[in-house]
Scaffold this motif. Structure first.
Motif, PDB file in Angstrom:
ATOM      1  N   ARG A  90       0.820  -1.215   0.000  1.00 32.61           N
ATOM      2  CA  ARG A  90       0.000   0.000   0.000  1.00 32.61           C
ATOM      3  C   ARG A  90       0.855   1.266   0.000  1.00 32.61           C
ATOM      4  O   ARG A  90       0.414   2.320  -0.454  1.00 32.61           O
ATOM      5  CB  ARG A  90      -0.948  -0.014   1.198  1.00 32.61           C
ATOM      6  N   HIS A  91       2.078   1.156   0.502  1.00 29.55           N
ATOM      7  CA  HIS A  91       2.949   2.326   0.560  1.00 29.55           C
ATOM      8  C   HIS A  91       4.044   2.287  -0.518  1.00 29.55           C
ATOM      9  O   HIS A  91       4.955   3.120  -0.499  1.00 29.55           O
ATOM     10  CB  HIS A  91       3.589   2.436   1.942  1.00 29.55           C
ATOM     11  N   GLY A  92       3.990   1.311  -1.412  1.00 25.10           N
ATOM     12  CA  GLY A  92       4.938   1.258  -2.513  1.00 25.10           C
ATOM     13  C   GLY A  92       6.338   0.838  -2.116  1.00 25.10           C
ATOM     14  O   GLY A  92       7.315   1.219  -2.782  1.00 25.10           O
ATOM     15  N   LEU A  93       6.469   0.027  -1.066  1.00 27.19           N
ATOM     16  CA  LEU A  93       7.768  -0.447  -0.598  1.00 27.19           C
ATOM     17  C   LEU A  93       7.994  -1.886  -1.029  1.00 27.19           C
ATOM     18  O   LEU A  93       7.049  -2.670  -1.167  1.00 27.19           O
ATOM     19  CB  LEU A  93       7.848  -0.376   0.928  1.00 27.19           C
ATOM     20  N   THR A  94       9.250  -2.263  -1.196  1.00 28.43           N
ATOM     21  CA  THR A  94       9.585  -3.669  -1.397  1.00 28.43           C
ATOM     22  C   THR A  94       9.726  -4.333  -0.019  1.00 28.43           C
ATOM     23  O   THR A  94      10.036  -3.668   0.972  1.00 28.43           O
ATOM     24  CB  THR A  94      10.895  -3.839  -2.164  1.00 28.43           C
ATOM     25  N   ILE A  95       9.520  -5.636   0.024  1.00 31.52           N
ATOM     26  CA  ILE A  95       9.702  -6.352   1.284  1.00 31.52           C
ATOM     27  C   ILE A  95      10.171  -7.773   1.010  1.00 31.52           C
ATOM     28  O   ILE A  95       9.651  -8.456   0.118  1.00 31.52           O
ATOM     29  CB  ILE A  95       8.412  -6.369   2.139  1.00 31.52           C
ATOM     30  N   SER A  96      11.190  -8.182   1.762  1.00 29.96           N
ATOM     31  CA  SER A  96      11.663  -9.572   1.760  1.00 29.96           C
ATOM     32  C   SER A  96      11.281 -10.184   3.094  1.00 29.96           C
ATOM     33  O   SER A  96      11.469  -9.556   4.142  1.00 29.96           O
ATOM     34  CB  SER A  96      13.180  -9.632   1.573  1.00 29.96           C
ATOM     35  N   ILE A  97      10.743 -11.391   3.045  1.00 28.11           N
ATOM     36  CA  ILE A  97      10.254 -12.041   4.262  1.00 28.11           C
ATOM     37  C   ILE A  97      10.917 -13.404   4.395  1.00 28.11           C
ATOM     38  O   ILE A  97      10.820 -14.240   3.496  1.00 28.11           O
ATOM     39  CB  ILE A  97       8.726 -12.192   4.231  1.00 28.11           C
ATOM     40  N   SER A 104       4.362 -23.018   6.310  1.00 30.56           N
ATOM     41  CA  SER A 104       3.060 -23.194   5.668  1.00 30.56           C
ATOM     42  C   SER A 104       3.093 -22.757   4.205  1.00 30.56           C
ATOM     43  O   SER A 104       3.411 -21.602   3.893  1.00 30.56           O
ATOM     44  CB  SER A 104       2.002 -22.382   6.421  1.00 30.56           C
ATOM     45  N   LEU A 105       2.732 -23.663   3.317  1.00 34.14           N
ATOM     46  CA  LEU A 105       2.731 -23.349   1.887  1.00 34.14           C
ATOM     47  C   LEU A 105       1.714 -22.275   1.562  1.00 34.14           C
ATOM     48  O   LEU A 105       1.969 -21.385   0.744  1.00 34.14           O
ATOM     49  CB  LEU A 105       2.426 -24.620   1.083  1.00 34.14           C
ATOM     50  N   GLU A 106       0.571 -22.319   2.226  1.00 38.28           N
ATOM     51  CA  GLU A 106      -0.480 -21.359   1.910  1.00 38.28           C
ATOM     52  C   GLU A 106      -0.161 -19.978   2.473  1.00 38.28           C
ATOM     53  O   GLU A 106      -0.491 -18.957   1.852  1.00 38.28           O
ATOM     54  CB  GLU A 106      -1.829 -21.886   2.397  1.00 38.28           C
ATOM     55  N   LYS A 107       0.478 -19.909   3.641  1.00 43.05           N
ATOM     56  CA  LYS A 107       0.914 -18.606   4.145  1.00 43.05           C
ATOM     57  C   LYS A 107       1.993 -18.022   3.248  1.00 43.05           C
ATOM     58  O   LYS A 107       1.993 -16.817   2.950  1.00 43.05           O
ATOM     59  CB  LYS A 107       1.415 -18.730   5.584  1.00 43.05           C
ATOM     60  N   ASN A 108       2.919 -18.866   2.804  1.00 41.28           N
ATOM     61  CA  ASN A 108       3.954 -18.393   1.871  1.00 41.28           C
ATOM     62  C   ASN A 108       3.320 -17.847   0.589  1.00 41.28           C
ATOM     63  O   ASN A 108       3.706 -16.791   0.084  1.00 41.28           O
ATOM     64  CB  ASN A 108       4.918 -19.521   1.516  1.00 41.28           C
ATOM     65  N   ALA A 109       2.330 -18.575   0.073  1.00 43.59           N
ATOM     66  CA  ALA A 109       1.667 -18.146  -1.157  1.00 43.59           C
ATOM     67  C   ALA A 109       0.942 -16.822  -0.950  1.00 43.59           C
ATOM     68  O   ALA A 109       0.951 -15.949  -1.837  1.00 43.59           O
ATOM     69  CB  ALA A 109       0.690 -19.225  -1.619  1.00 43.59           C
ATOM     70  N   GLY A 115       2.959  -9.422  -2.908  1.00 44.99           N
ATOM     71  CA  GLY A 115       4.116  -8.764  -3.496  1.00 44.99           C
ATOM     72  C   GLY A 115       5.432  -8.985  -2.777  1.00 44.99           C
ATOM     73  O   GLY A 115       6.448  -8.408  -3.159  1.00 44.99           O
ATOM     74  N   ALA A 116       5.435  -9.821  -1.738  1.00 50.43           N
ATOM     75  CA  ALA A 116       6.658 -10.048  -0.969  1.00 50.43           C
ATOM     76  C   ALA A 116       7.564 -11.069  -1.650  1.00 50.43           C
ATOM     77  O   ALA A 116       7.100 -11.980  -2.352  1.00 50.43           O
ATOM     78  CB  ALA A 116       6.307 -10.539   0.429  1.00 50.43           C
ATOM     79  N   THR A 117       8.868 -10.915  -1.429  1.00 51.37           N
ATOM     80  CA  THR A 117       9.834 -11.948  -1.772  1.00 51.37           C
ATOM     81  C   THR A 117       9.995 -12.835  -0.551  1.00 51.37           C
ATOM     82  O   THR A 117      10.405 -12.361   0.510  1.00 51.37           O
ATOM     83  CB  THR A 117      11.194 -11.333  -2.145  1.00 51.37           C
ATOM     84  N   VAL A 118       9.645 -14.106  -0.675  1.00 48.85           N
ATOM     85  CA  VAL A 118       9.687 -15.036   0.446  1.00 48.85           C
ATOM     86  C   VAL A 118      10.943 -15.891   0.354  1.00 48.85           C
ATOM     87  O   VAL A 118      11.199 -16.516  -0.676  1.00 48.85           O
ATOM     88  CB  VAL A 118       8.427 -15.930   0.491  1.00 48.85           C
ATOM     89  N   ILE A 119      11.711 -15.908   1.431  1.00 45.86           N
ATOM     90  CA  ILE A 119      12.985 -16.631   1.486  1.00 45.86           C
ATOM     91  C   ILE A 119      12.894 -17.667   2.591  1.00 45.86           C
ATOM     92  O   ILE A 119      12.620 -17.330   3.746  1.00 45.86           O
ATOM     93  CB  ILE A 119      14.146 -15.663   1.782  1.00 45.86           C
ATOM     94  N   GLU A 120      13.124 -18.922   2.268  1.00 47.33           N
ATOM     95  CA  GLU A 120      13.121 -19.976   3.288  1.00 47.33           C
ATOM     96  C   GLU A 120      14.531 -20.165   3.827  1.00 47.33           C
ATOM     97  O   GLU A 120      15.472 -20.385   3.063  1.00 47.33           O
ATOM     98  CB  GLU A 120      12.590 -21.283   2.703  1.00 47.33           C
ATOM     99  N   HIS A 121      14.657 -20.088   5.166  1.00 44.26           N
ATOM    100  CA  HIS A 121      15.980 -20.240   5.772  1.00 44.26           C
ATOM    101  C   HIS A 121      15.826 -20.657   7.227  1.00 44.26           C
ATOM    102  O   HIS A 121      15.075 -20.050   7.985  1.00 44.26           O
ATOM    103  CB  HIS A 121      16.764 -18.929   5.708  1.00 44.26           C
ATOM    104  N   GLY A 122      16.570 -21.688   7.622  1.00 47.52           N
ATOM    105  CA  GLY A 122      16.632 -22.087   9.026  1.00 47.52           C
ATOM    106  C   GLY A 122      15.578 -23.093   9.434  1.00 47.52           C
ATOM    107  O   GLY A 122      14.583 -23.302   8.746  1.00 47.52           O
TER     108      GLY A 122
END
Length: 325
Positions: A90-97, A104-109, A115-122
């Motif tokens: 809504r504020h035009g920012l990028t976000i990596s999560i 959870s596959l559905e939460k990731n989706a 618009g988030a970039t989702v990174i799996e780690h740990g």
């Protein structure tokens, strides 16, 4: 932390993006548990969980303080991430999560759809949180914590709605993940001058907050293996622990089996979907129902974001009349 005027201002900000959620007293729950049970339906939020309130307030506050901010990074098991992804878009920012492996596959989706970039780690949230901090430094991103005054003030608006709508509540049961939800509830109660007792609920498989309250210091656990991923904390933050230890009547443990039973009971009596953490408060009330006979009690249904296959399997289990053991 904040005063009542600041909380009401937060509500004004939150309501620019969503409507207040209902609190409903369900007759079948009252019949089963022997007390009036009000459910605060945070599962009816735009992202299906209470966290969206804090995300909206946090990002607006950040941009007023640091208008040059272009990108965010955070760690989550899902609901915190969805709230920030919605606010960032809504504020035009990028976000990596950053999420732990096997999240959870559905939460990731849902986060990717926002618009988030989702990174799996740990292996768990705490390892994901450490990696998010590294990414913030390496890529000059703003690191959004799991616990912050603006996050608490945002989510405390659900507590303001509940406590002003329902008079004379004896007890409110609330799940504990990293602590923003219960801390906001404690602060709202205190600002309104109420005597309502607040009971925090954790998984017995992720009971770092319960141990910490009991021992009067931060206690970290080696693991936090519960299907209720919103409760999977093994490293409590000192600032949230201090508020909980001072303001909660107690912190109780429930098993995954008890949480699954509460999820089925929600479905049977209200036809609402609850994720594991979302059903933990009801599981806590069920565990203490003999103490609450005839009283007015509320439970926080904090979220509904659970993968379909897991939810179907939980609903398919036998609701044994001998539960719990």
């Amino acid at each position: 932390m904040f005063d009542l005027t600041a909380l009401r201002l937060a509500a004004t900000t939150v309501y620019q993006s969503m409507s207040p959620t209902p609190q409903l007293a369900w007759p079948l729950l009252a019949e089963q548990l022997g007390c009036t049970v009000w459910v605060k339906h945070e599962n009816h939020n735009p992202t299906g969980a209470f966290k969206v309130r804090g995300g909206m307030l946090y990002v607006q506050g950040l941009l007023s303080r640091e208008p040059q901010t272009k990108g965010l990074v955070t760690a989550t098991r899902g609901n915190h991430g969805q709230s920030l992804a919605l606010a960032a878009r809504r504020h035009g920012l990028t976000i990596s999560i950053v999420v732990p492996e096997g999240n959870s596959l559905e939460k990731n989706a849902a986060m990717r759809a926002l618009g988030a970039t989702v990174i799996e780690h740990g292996k768990d949230f705490d390892e994901a949180r450490s990696h998010a901090a590294t990414l913030a430094v390496d890529h000059q991103l703003h690191l959004v914590p799991a616990f912050h005054p603006d996050l608490i003030r945002g989510v405390a608006t659900y507590a303001l709605e509940l406590l002003e709508a329902v008079a004379d509540l004896h007890t409110v049961y609330v799940p504990i993940g990293m602590g923003s939800g219960i801390c906001g509830l404690i602060q709202a109660r205190d600002l309104l001058g109420l005597n309502t007792e607040i009971v925090g609920v954790v998984s017995e498989h992720a009971d770092a907050f319960a141990q910490s309250v009991e021992q009067g210091r931060v206690v970290c656990t080696a693991s936090a293996h519960t299907f209720a991923d919103g409760l999977a904390c093994r490293q409590p933050l000192p600032e949230s622990l201090e508020i909980i230890a001072k303001g909660a009547a107690r912190v109780i443990r429930v098993s995954d089996r008890e949480i699954a039973y509460a999820m089925r009971l929600y479905h049977e009596t209200t036809h609402n979907t609850a994720e594991g953490a979302g059903a933990a408060a009801l599981a806590g009330l069920i565990k203490e129902q003999s103490q609450q006979q005839g009283r007015r009690v509320a439970v926080i249904l904090s979220g509904a974001n659970i993968d379909r296959r897991m939810y179907a399997a939980i609903l398919d289990e036998d609701m044994s009349p001998n539960w719990p053991k």
